[in-house]
Design a protein around this motif. Structure first.
Motif, PDB file in Angstrom:
ATOM      1  N   ILE A 139      14.402  14.143  -6.151  1.00  0.00           N
ATOM      2  CA  ILE A 139      15.662  13.788  -5.476  1.00  0.00           C
ATOM      3  C   ILE A 139      15.423  12.571  -4.584  1.00  0.00           C
ATOM      4  O   ILE A 139      16.232  11.634  -4.529  1.00  0.00           O
ATOM      5  N   GLY A 140      14.279  12.559  -3.887  1.00  0.00           N
ATOM      6  CA  GLY A 140      13.935  11.428  -3.010  1.00  0.00           C
ATOM      7  C   GLY A 140      13.767  10.136  -3.804  1.00  0.00           C
ATOM      8  O   GLY A 140      14.243   9.071  -3.392  1.00  0.00           O
ATOM      9  N   LEU A 141      13.114  10.234  -4.956  1.00  0.00           N
ATOM     10  CA  LEU A 141      12.920   9.031  -5.779  1.00  0.00           C
ATOM     11  C   LEU A 141      14.266   8.480  -6.250  1.00  0.00           C
ATOM     12  O   LEU A 141      14.502   7.271  -6.220  1.00  0.00           O
TER      13      LEU A 141
ATOM     14  N   HIS B 125      10.075   3.215  -0.705  1.00  0.00           N
ATOM     15  CA  HIS B 125      10.721   3.985   0.366  1.00  0.00           C
ATOM     16  C   HIS B 125      11.077   5.418  -0.006  1.00  0.00           C
ATOM     17  O   HIS B 125      11.943   6.023   0.612  1.00  0.00           O
ATOM     18  N   ALA B 126      10.412   5.959  -1.027  1.00  0.00           N
ATOM     19  CA  ALA B 126      10.412   7.410  -1.273  1.00  0.00           C
ATOM     20  C   ALA B 126       9.010   7.889  -0.865  1.00  0.00           C
ATOM     21  O   ALA B 126       8.139   7.058  -0.562  1.00  0.00           O
ATOM     22  N   PRO B 127       8.744   9.195  -0.874  1.00  0.00           N
ATOM     23  CA  PRO B 127       7.412   9.637  -0.432  1.00  0.00           C
ATOM     24  C   PRO B 127       6.311   9.397  -1.465  1.00  0.00           C
ATOM     25  O   PRO B 127       6.588   9.094  -2.630  1.00  0.00           O
TER      26      PRO B 127
ATOM     27  N   ALA C  38       0.846  -1.204   0.000  1.00  0.00           N
ATOM     28  CA  ALA C  38       0.000   0.000   0.000  1.00  0.00           C
ATOM     29  C   ALA C  38       0.876   1.247   0.000  1.00  0.00           C
ATOM     30  O   ALA C  38       0.685   2.157  -0.802  1.00  0.00           O
ATOM     31  N   THR C  39       1.822   1.283   0.921  1.00  0.00           N
ATOM     32  CA  THR C  39       2.821   2.348   0.916  1.00  0.00           C
ATOM     33  C   THR C  39       3.953   1.928   1.832  1.00  0.00           C
ATOM     34  O   THR C  39       3.771   1.065   2.694  1.00  0.00           O
ATOM     35  N   THR C  40       5.116   2.528   1.625  1.00  0.00           N
ATOM     36  CA  THR C  40       6.276   2.150   2.426  1.00  0.00           C
ATOM     37  C   THR C  40       6.753   3.326   3.267  1.00  0.00           C
ATOM     38  O   THR C  40       6.464   4.491   2.953  1.00  0.00           O
TER      39      THR C  40
ATOM     40  N   PRO D 228      15.098   6.866   5.879  1.00  0.00           N
ATOM     41  CA  PRO D 228      15.718   8.068   6.474  1.00  0.00           C
ATOM     42  C   PRO D 228      16.715   8.717   5.515  1.00  0.00           C
ATOM     43  O   PRO D 228      16.800   9.948   5.441  1.00  0.00           O
ATOM     44  N   GLU D 229      17.429   7.899   4.741  1.00  0.00           N
ATOM     45  CA  GLU D 229      18.409   8.460   3.781  1.00  0.00           C
ATOM     46  C   GLU D 229      17.697   9.281   2.708  1.00  0.00           C
ATOM     47  O   GLU D 229      18.235  10.276   2.212  1.00  0.00           O
ATOM     48  N   VAL D 230      16.486   8.852   2.351  1.00  0.00           N
ATOM     49  CA  VAL D 230      15.703   9.564   1.330  1.00  0.00           C
ATOM     50  C   VAL D 230      15.281  10.925   1.869  1.00  0.00           C
ATOM     51  O   VAL D 230      15.444  11.961   1.213  1.00  0.00           O
ATOM     52  N   VAL D 231      14.752  10.912   3.090  1.00  0.00           N
ATOM     53  CA  VAL D 231      14.285  12.170   3.701  1.00  0.00           C
ATOM     54  C   VAL D 231      15.462  13.142   3.837  1.00  0.00           C
ATOM     55  O   VAL D 231      15.342  14.332   3.515  1.00  0.00           O
ATOM     56  N   LYS D 232      16.613  12.605   4.262  1.00  0.00           N
ATOM     57  CA  LYS D 232      17.807  13.453   4.438  1.00  0.00           C
ATOM     58  C   LYS D 232      18.222  14.088   3.099  1.00  0.00           C
ATOM     59  O   LYS D 232      18.560  15.272   3.044  1.00  0.00           O
ATOM     60  N   ALA D 233      18.172  13.283   2.048  1.00  0.00           N
ATOM     61  CA  ALA D 233      18.577  13.808   0.726  1.00  0.00           C
ATOM     62  C   ALA D 233      17.613  14.887   0.233  1.00  0.00           C
ATOM     63  O   ALA D 233      18.004  15.819  -0.478  1.00  0.00           O
ATOM     64  N   MET D 234      16.326  14.770   0.641  1.00  0.00           N
ATOM     65  CA  MET D 234      15.319  15.716   0.156  1.00  0.00           C
ATOM     66  C   MET D 234      15.383  17.071   0.866  1.00  0.00           C
ATOM     67  O   MET D 234      15.119  18.113   0.246  1.00  0.00           O
TER      68      MET D 234
END
Ligand code: PLP
Length: 392
Positions: A249-251, A209-211, A13-15, A19-25
Motif C-alpha cells: 500500500i505504501g509503495l 519515499h516508501a519504506p 541511499a534511502t529516502t 507522511p502520506e505514505v505512512v498514513k496510508a499504511m
C-alpha cells in the motif's frame, strides 16, 4: 549531533518515507491486518486494496495490466528474480549482457550465473559514464543462443541516464529479453513501458519515499521467467510468500506521489538546487571535478571529486556538521575500496578516492544547499592542508 541541523543529501541511499505514505499504511497494521489469501471476509477485505495497489503501480509504469506487477521483498530481490528467473527458463547456457557500472544487485547475480555456465558480457562506459553503444551492438551480434540484456536506467552513484529506449530496442531487435534496473530512475524521470520496450523492470520503495523492504518487478505479459522465491501460490505463482500488504500500500501511494511530482515541476526545482550546489562547490573548491557532469543525468544527483583527499574524511567532517552524503555507492559505504563506477569511468587516481555523492529529494530546501555551500569548502580546505599529495 544535538546542536547541528540534519541536512539529508543521501537520497540515492534511502529516502524519507512521505507522511502520506505512512498514513496510508497505518490502517493495514492496526485494522486491516488479515491475509489477502484467506477465505474469510476479514482477510478478503485486504484483497481489494491489494489489487488496487497493484493497479496503481502498473499505472505508474504505464503497464497494460496490473497482473504484470510482481511485488518483491526489495529491489535486490526483483533484480535477482529477473536474472535467475530468465536464465532458469532458458534451461541451457545463455548470455547476459550488462554494464560495468551496475549495482551489486545485478553484478552479484551475474557472477553466480557465470559460475553456473552462462556467459556474462559487461559493457563499459566513457569518461562521463556514458554507455558504450557500439560495444553493445557488437556483443548482441557476437552471441547466438538465448540472451538477456540487463542495463540500468539511471546510475545510483553518478545519476547518469543510459539511453534505455535505444538499448531496449536493440535488445528486442536481436531477440534478447530486456531487463532494466530502474531503481534510481523511478520518480525522477517518467517510466513508460509502452514507450520503452523492456520486458522486465525493477523498482524499490525506499528510493521513492516508501519504506525499505518493498520492491516490484514489472513482467511484460508473455515473458518467459521462472520464480526466484519458490513457495506458495502468491503473485500468481511468481513469488512465494504472504504479501507484505502495508508496504505494498505504501509503495502504491509513493507511486501516486511520484507521478504527481513529475507533473508539478518538482524535478526542475530539484535540478536548480543541484545545479546551485554544483556551481557553488566548483567555484569555492579548487581541483574539484564533477563525475558524469557532461552526460544526461537525473536531476537530484551530484557526484563530485575533490582531488588529493579521501572522500571518507570529508564525509566524516560533513557528518559532524549534520550533513549526510555518501562516497561510492551506499552499499559500499564503510569500505575504502574505490567505487567500481568511478573506476570504470577512468577517473584519474588523484580524484578516485575523493568522490562524494550528494543526492537531493523533493524535501530538500534552498537553506540546506546554502548550509552545505557555507561549510563544505572549509572542510575540503582543511583536508587538503593535511594531504600528503598536495604541495604545501
Ligand atoms: N539497484 C540500484 C540501482 C540501487 O541503487 C539499489 C540500492 O541502492 C538497489 C538496486 C537495491 O535496492 P534494495 O535496497 O531495495 O534492495
Amino acid at each position: 549531533m544535538n546542536d547541528v541541523p540534519l541536512v539529508y543529501l543521501d537520497n540515492n541511499a534511502t529516502t524519507r518515507p512521505a507522511p502520506e505514505v505512512v498514513k496510508a499504511m497505518l490502517p493495514f497494521f492496526t485494522e486491516h491486518w488479515g491475509n489477502p489469501s484467506s477465505m474469510h471476509a476479514f482477510g478478503g477485505r485486504v484483497a481489494k486494496p491489494l489489487a488496487e495497489a497493484r493497479a496503481r503501480v502498473a499505472a505508474f509504469l504505464n503497464a497494460e495490466r496490473p497482473e504484470e506487477i510482481v511485488f518483491e521483498g526489495c529491489a535486490t530481490e526483483a533484480d535477482n528474480h529477473a536474472l535467475f528467473g530468465v536464465a532458469a527458463a532458458w534451461g541451457r547456457p545463455g548470455t547476459v549482457i550488462t554494464s560495468r557500472v551496475e549495482h551489486p544487485a545485478i553484478l552479484g547475480p551475474c557472477l553466480r550465473l557465470r559460475e553456473m555456465g552462462h556467459t556474462i558480457v559487461e559493457i563499459g562506459v566513457d569518461g562521463e559514464g556514458r554507455f558504450d553503444l557500439p560495444a553493445y551492438e557488437a556483443a548482441l551480434a557476437a552471441h547466438p543462443g538465448p540472451k538477456l540484456v540487463s542495463v540500468m536506467w539511471a546510475n545510483n552513484e553518478t545519476g547518469v541516464l543510459f539511453p534505455i529506449k535505444r538499448i531496449a530496442e536493440m535488445a528486442k531487435a536481436a531477440g534478447a529479453t530486456m531487463h532494466t534496473d530502474a531503481v534510481q530512475a523511478a520518480g525522477k524521470v517518467p517510466l513508460d513501458v509502452r514507450d520503452v520496450p523492456v520486458d522486465l523492470l525493477s523498482i524499490a520503495g525506499h528510493k521513492m519515499h516508501a519504506p525499505k523492504g518493498i520492491g516490484a518487478l514489472y513482467v511484460r505479459r508473455g515473458t518467459r521467467i521462472k520464480p526466484f522465491v519458490i513457495g506458495g501460490h502468491q503473485e500468481r505463482g511468481r513469488r512465494g510468500g504472504t504479501e507484505n500488504v502495508p508496504y505494498i500500500i505504501g509503495l502504491a501511494k509513493a507511486c501516486d506521489l511520484a507521478q504527481a511530482a513529475l507533473a508539478d515541476g518538482s524535478e526542475e526545482r530539484i535540478r536548480r538546487l543541484r545545479d546551485k550546489l554544483q556551481a557553488g562547490l566548483l567555484k569555492t573548491c579548487p581541483d574539484a571535478r564533477v563525475n558524469g557532469g557532461a552526460a544526461a543525468r537525473v536531476a537530484n544527483t551530484l557526484n563530485i571529486s575533490f582531488e588529493y583527499i579521501e572522500g571518507e574524511s570529508v564525509l566524516y567532517h560533513l557528518s559532524d556538521l549534520g550533513i549526510c552524503a555518501s562516497s561510492g555507492s551506499a552499499c559500499a559505504a564503510g569500505s575504502l575500496e574505490p567505487s567500481h563506477v568511478i573506476r570504470a569511468m577512468g577517473v584519474p587516481f588523484t580524484a578516485v578516492h575523493g568522490s562524494i555523492r550528494f543526492s537531493l529529494s523533493r524535501y530538500t530546501t534552498e537553506a540546506e544547499i546554502d548550509y552545505v555551500l557555507k561549510h563544505c569548502p572549509d572542510v575540503v580546505a582543511e583536508m587538503r592542508a593535511l594531504s600528503p599529495f598536495v604541495k604545501h
